[in-house]
Design a protein around this motif. Structure first.
Motif, short mmCIF file in Angstrom:
data_model
loop_
_atom_site.label_atom_id
_atom_site.label_comp_id
_atom_site.label_asym_id
_atom_site.label_seq_id
_atom_site.Cartn_x
_atom_site.Cartn_y
_atom_site.Cartn_z
N TYR A 176 0.81 -1.22 0.00
CA TYR A 176 0.00 0.00 0.00
C TYR A 176 0.85 1.27 0.00
O TYR A 176 0.81 2.05 -0.96
CB TYR A 176 -0.93 0.00 1.22
N ALA A 177 1.64 1.49 1.05
CA ALA A 177 2.35 2.77 1.19
C ALA A 177 3.34 3.03 0.07
O ALA A 177 3.50 4.17 -0.37
CB ALA A 177 3.07 2.81 2.55
N GLN A 178 4.01 1.98 -0.41
CA GLN A 178 4.97 2.18 -1.50
C GLN A 178 4.30 2.29 -2.86
O GLN A 178 4.87 2.87 -3.78
CB GLN A 178 5.98 1.03 -1.53
N GLN A 179 3.11 1.72 -3.00
CA GLN A 179 2.47 1.66 -4.31
C GLN A 179 1.57 2.86 -4.59
O GLN A 179 1.50 3.36 -5.72
CB GLN A 179 1.64 0.38 -4.43
N LEU A 180 0.87 3.35 -3.56
CA LEU A 180 -0.14 4.40 -3.78
C LEU A 180 0.45 5.68 -4.36
O LEU A 180 -0.08 6.20 -5.36
CB LEU A 180 -0.87 4.68 -2.46
N PRO A 181 1.52 6.25 -3.80
CA PRO A 181 2.02 7.51 -4.37
C PRO A 181 2.43 7.39 -5.83
O PRO A 181 2.12 8.28 -6.64
CB PRO A 181 3.22 7.85 -3.47
N ASN A 272 7.24 7.46 2.67
CA ASN A 272 7.73 7.47 4.04
C ASN A 272 6.78 8.20 4.98
O ASN A 272 6.65 7.83 6.16
CB ASN A 272 9.11 8.12 4.09
N LEU A 273 6.10 9.23 4.48
CA LEU A 273 5.15 9.96 5.32
C LEU A 273 3.93 9.10 5.64
O LEU A 273 3.44 9.10 6.78
CB LEU A 273 4.74 11.26 4.64
N ILE A 274 3.42 8.37 4.66
CA ILE A 274 2.30 7.46 4.91
C ILE A 274 2.70 6.40 5.93
O ILE A 274 2.00 6.15 6.92
CB ILE A 274 1.83 6.80 3.60
N ALA A 275 3.85 5.76 5.69
CA ALA A 275 4.30 4.70 6.59
C ALA A 275 4.58 5.23 7.99
O ALA A 275 4.23 4.60 8.99
CB ALA A 275 5.55 4.03 6.02
N GLY A 276 5.21 6.40 8.07
CA GLY A 276 5.52 6.97 9.38
C GLY A 276 4.28 7.34 10.17
O GLY A 276 4.20 7.11 11.38
N THR A 277 3.28 7.91 9.48
CA THR A 277 2.04 8.27 10.17
C THR A 277 1.30 7.03 10.65
O THR A 277 0.82 6.99 11.79
CB THR A 277 1.14 9.11 9.24
#
Length: 507
Positions: A176-181, A272-277
């Motif tokens: 998810y986090a790596q693919q969406l952006p 990284n912002l999605i994963a960090g949040t």
């Protein structure tokens, strides 16, 4: 650099030298002359600890080594970072002024060359040429309809969740986090959707500074070069076509290099912002309670992560235009200076209590500031906030399947990112959202199960069944209401407490 070793001066142990330090010792992160390496396992495990040690030993500016033991200066002080970004005549962004490059100690095949060496884009230009290119990027990015952008995030978010929603568990970073952006970016660029996964992999290899960095960069440039050629014949409502048609009259090389710049920076920082949040919400009781209790809106939560865990830890700051003194150090002409964004955000001079909730204060350095401030930061915030809201709406009981201490990180000079984010949740059926058209065009609203009429989620296989209200539903409702009543004030990150005239204080 006056007090940094050269890359061609390998450290060879002398007879009678002390024994090697034990595993885990910080000395394993040092290179020739005892200078701290800004890469490797030590930095991956505890980058903030490394920054704190450097600050204690050297002050606001410290000598470091990049991949290949190339010397550089890391700027750790908040005010010193502002000084560099506000003085482009003292600190050129043109990589042709880099002394290590001029004297042949860094070659085009070096893993750090794709980031620091000169290229025909606005980040590597000074003066009027920078202004010409920057104007084209800013005005082209401003053409995107923000509502249309969010519709694309909703569409791709649901599409990604559909791939694993029935399984009850997934590795959220990779799925998810790596693919969406990148999926959103390929749409904004006018690229085919199936290019997304390959570009995700190439972008990560480039920024990780591995031996594959140059090959990955060549693949990205070939892909974007072909896109520019195609858009000359088939223009559309996309960033590529708008850059080609902009009055600044960009060459094809300039268009493709700016696409590369936006793609790499936006994908890495937003991932990284999605994963960090998400990690903060999953693992920090105080943070989790503040969000669920309505004391933080989701946009404010994202800003808090930007203070505590910047998606880009270090970024290029420029090359000294002449010999000078900086924070008690002699910096020579052609030395490269790196902006320690993560370290600057925790500078004790402006933030005495690290981790204190900043309540919407946007004077952090996570997007830098000055002439080279990130032009796409609002797009990154929109992808992050909307992507997280879609995920929590679809999977209200999502949770980590490992202890927080079991999470691991990898890092390069430029950023630190999670290796994996394994989660579990109650299985749900697919949503099959209707695909929105081009980024700037209108599209019907895509509703998640959590936002269907009646406010209830139908259990899989039971049409219209009343389901137990998910615990995240109340949170999302509060976030929307609070966001409408009091959106965070935007203060340009050019001084502590910008917008209020005060230094940001804990709490």
């Amino acid at each position: 650099m006056s007090d940094s070793p050269r890359a061609d001066s390998p450290a060879v142990p002398l007879p009678g030298s002390p024994p090697a330090p034990p595993p885990g010792c910080p000395a394993h992160g040092t290179g020739p002359g005892g200078v701290q390496r800004l890469y490797g396992p030590g930095v991956s495990a505890d980058p903030m600890g490394v920054y704190d040690r450097l600050r204690a030993e050297h002050g606001a500016v410290a000598p470091v080594l990049l991949e290949g033991d190339v010397p550089a200066w890391l700027v750790l002080g908040y005010q010193e970072i502002l000084h560099i970004v506000r003085n482009p005549r003292r600190f050129s962004r043109d990589g042709r002024n880099w002394r290590e490059w001029q004297e042949g100690r860094v070659q085009p095949h070096s893993p750090i060359a794709p980031v620091l060496a000169w290229g025909p884009d606005c980040t590597h230009q000074d003066g009027s040429e920078h202004q010409r290119l920057r104007r084209a990027v800013n005005e082209s990015l401003e053409r995107f309809d923000r509502r249309g952008l969010r519709r694309n995030v909703v569409y791709y978010g649901h599409k990604l969740i559909d791939r694993f929603s029935e399984s009850g568990r997934t590795e959220l970073l990779g799925q998810y986090a790596q693919q969406l952006p990148m999926l959103v970016l390929t749409n904004l660029f006018g690229l085919p959707e199936d290019e997304g996964p390959r570009l995700v992999k190439a972008s990560r290899q480039l920024l990780m500074g591995t031996e594959k960095a140059v090959t990955a960069d060549q693949y990205i440039q070939r892909t974007l070069g072909a896109l520019v050629t195609r858009k000359h014949e088939e223009p559309g409502h996309d960033l590529t076509s708008w850059l080609i048609a902009h009055p600044s009259d960009l060459s094809d090389a300039e268009v493709s290099h700016h696409l590369r710049l936006v793609m790499i920076a936006a994908n890495e920082s937003t991932t990284n912002l999605i994963a960090g949040t998400l990690r903060m919400v999953f693992t920090h009781p105080r943070f989790h309670g503040s969000v669920r209790g309505g004391r933080l809106t989701l946009p404010s939560a994202v800003e808090q992560v930007l203070w505590d865990e910047p998606p880009i830890s270090v970024c290029p700051g420029g090359f000294a235009a002449y010999d000078m003194e900086l924070a008690g150090h002699t910096v020579r002409r052609g030395d490269v200076l790196l902006l320690g964004l993560a370290a600057g955000n925790t500078d004790p001079g402006i933030r005495p209590q690290p981790g204190a909730i900043m309540h919407g204060n946007r004077s952090h350095l996570s997007f830098t500031c000055g002439p080279h401030e990130c032009p796409g930061q609002d797009i990154g915030r929109a992808i992050t906030g909307t992507g997280i809201e879609v995920l929590l709406g679809r999977l209200p009981d999502i949770r980590l399947t490992v202890e927080p201490d079991a999470l691991s990180w990898s890092a390069s000079t430029w950023s630190r990112h999670l290796d994996a984010l394994p989660v579990a949740f109650t299985p749900h059926g697919a949503v099959h959202p209707e695909r929105p058209p081009t980024p700037g065009a209108a599209a019907p609203r895509v509703e998640s199960p959590a936002t269907r009429p009646g406010g209830r989620t139908a259990a899989p296989g039971r049409r219209g069944a009343r389901a137990r209200p998910p615990r995240w539903r109340g949170l999302l409702g509060r976030l929307r209401r609070l966001g409408r009543r009091a959106a965070p004030r935007h203060a340009r990150p050019e001084a502590p407490g910008a917008g209020s005239g005060r230094t940001p204080k804990p709490g």
